[in-house]
Design a protein around this motif. Sequence first.
Motif, PDB file in Angstrom:
ATOM      1  N   HIS A  77       0.813  -1.220   0.000  1.00 47.65           N
ATOM      2  CA  HIS A  77       0.000   0.000   0.000  1.00 47.65           C
ATOM      3  C   HIS A  77       0.846   1.269   0.000  1.00 47.65           C
ATOM      4  O   HIS A  77       0.394   2.329   0.428  1.00 47.65           O
ATOM      5  CB  HIS A  77      -0.936  -0.015   1.210  1.00 47.65           C
ATOM      6  N   ALA A  78       2.065   1.165  -0.516  1.00 42.10           N
ATOM      7  CA  ALA A  78       2.970   2.314  -0.509  1.00 42.10           C
ATOM      8  C   ALA A  78       2.606   3.368  -1.539  1.00 42.10           C
ATOM      9  O   ALA A  78       3.226   4.429  -1.577  1.00 42.10           O
ATOM     10  CB  ALA A  78       4.410   1.840  -0.749  1.00 42.10           C
ATOM     11  N   SER A  79       1.607   3.109  -2.374  1.00 40.11           N
ATOM     12  CA  SER A  79       1.196   4.128  -3.344  1.00 40.11           C
ATOM     13  C   SER A  79       0.325   5.203  -2.703  1.00 40.11           C
ATOM     14  O   SER A  79       0.176   6.296  -3.256  1.00 40.11           O
ATOM     15  CB  SER A  79       0.420   3.480  -4.502  1.00 40.11           C
ATOM     16  N   MET A  80      -0.265   4.920  -1.542  1.00 36.97           N
ATOM     17  CA  MET A  80      -1.210   5.858  -0.945  1.00 36.97           C
ATOM     18  C   MET A  80      -0.599   7.215  -0.597  1.00 36.97           C
ATOM     19  O   MET A  80      -1.226   8.262  -0.837  1.00 36.97           O
ATOM     20  CB  MET A  80      -1.864   5.231   0.282  1.00 36.97           C
ATOM     21  N   PRO A  81       0.616   7.281  -0.022  1.00 35.78           N
ATOM     22  CA  PRO A  81       1.167   8.613   0.305  1.00 35.78           C
ATOM     23  C   PRO A  81       1.368   9.511  -0.912  1.00 35.78           C
ATOM     24  O   PRO A  81       1.418  10.737  -0.766  1.00 35.78           O
ATOM     25  CB  PRO A  81       2.521   8.274   0.955  1.00 35.78           C
ATOM     26  N   LEU A  82       1.476   8.925  -2.106  1.00 34.28           N
ATOM     27  CA  LEU A  82       1.683   9.739  -3.301  1.00 34.28           C
ATOM     28  C   LEU A  82       0.495  10.657  -3.550  1.00 34.28           C
ATOM     29  O   LEU A  82       0.654  11.767  -4.073  1.00 34.28           O
ATOM     30  CB  LEU A  82       1.928   8.841  -4.513  1.00 34.28           C
ATOM     31  N   ALA A  83      -0.715  10.224  -3.182  1.00 40.33           N
ATOM     32  CA  ALA A  83      -1.897  11.069  -3.358  1.00 40.33           C
ATOM     33  C   ALA A  83      -1.798  12.326  -2.511  1.00 40.33           C
ATOM     34  O   ALA A  83      -2.161  13.429  -2.950  1.00 40.33           O
ATOM     35  CB  ALA A  83      -3.161  10.289  -2.998  1.00 40.33           C
ATOM     36  N   PHE A  84      -1.276  12.194  -1.285  1.00 44.12           N
ATOM     37  CA  PHE A  84      -1.146  13.347  -0.409  1.00 44.12           C
ATOM     38  C   PHE A  84      -0.109  14.339  -0.955  1.00 44.12           C
ATOM     39  O   PHE A  84      -0.285  15.557  -0.836  1.00 44.12           O
ATOM     40  CB  PHE A  84      -0.748  12.887   0.992  1.00 44.12           C
TER      41      PHE A  84
END
Length: 246
Positions: A193-200
């Motif tokens: 789930h390391a893609s989630m911080p990219l949205a922030f």
Amino acid sequence: MTLPDLAPVLHAMGYLTACLIYGMLLLMVGRAGWSDATRLPFAAGALGFVWNLRGFVSELSAFGLGVTPEAFDAVAYSALAFLPAVVVHSVLREEGARAARRWVFVAYFASSASSLGHFVHLARTGLAPWPPAVHGLGPLFGLLIVPLLFVTGGQSTWKRALWMLALAVFALTGQRVAFHAEASPFLDMVGHHASMPLAFVILYQEYRFAFADRFLKRALSIIVLVSMAMGALVLLVPALGSDLSD
């Protein structure tokens, strides 16, 4: 029931949460209208949503509820490959130097090569993704942090720390430990789930006021609720399973 037995449930919850977060990003961009300022957030929202939708459906297959076609896997892994490139583009967008444009080109070239590798591998073997691209792209973007630090010397410390952290976490997805069967449950969750911080990062770079007023509050509310549910599963289900076995 042990923690590894809960992994498909936890991953499904994580991917569904990311779908909601990236979906909110797309909704915000849609309400703002299409312009030069919204194209990168739209790209990030679409890429992140496709990747996490694939992850969610893939985890459901553990319960016999669905299987992702290999072609969709190639598309989803290509979306994941372009996500960090969009972040690099957003980070360097206000930097006018030739060096900044050079590193944007390097980022998109690496993502394009990775995406092409997935589709070539699919055409040759009928399978996707292409393993070297999966394990190599993350460390490559991790290495890109170093030159980006020199190019973005004029940015605030907080802004640099945010995108550095997001790219560093994403780099874990390229490490074998993140997807290895013997990896710790924590690293396994981070890797998937390391893609989630990219949205922030995208929202902070492109929509700072909207980020603070709308997206951050809603996204954090969702993350807190899901984290509480995950924590309850991790703590209670194994205990209930042991009681039932007794």
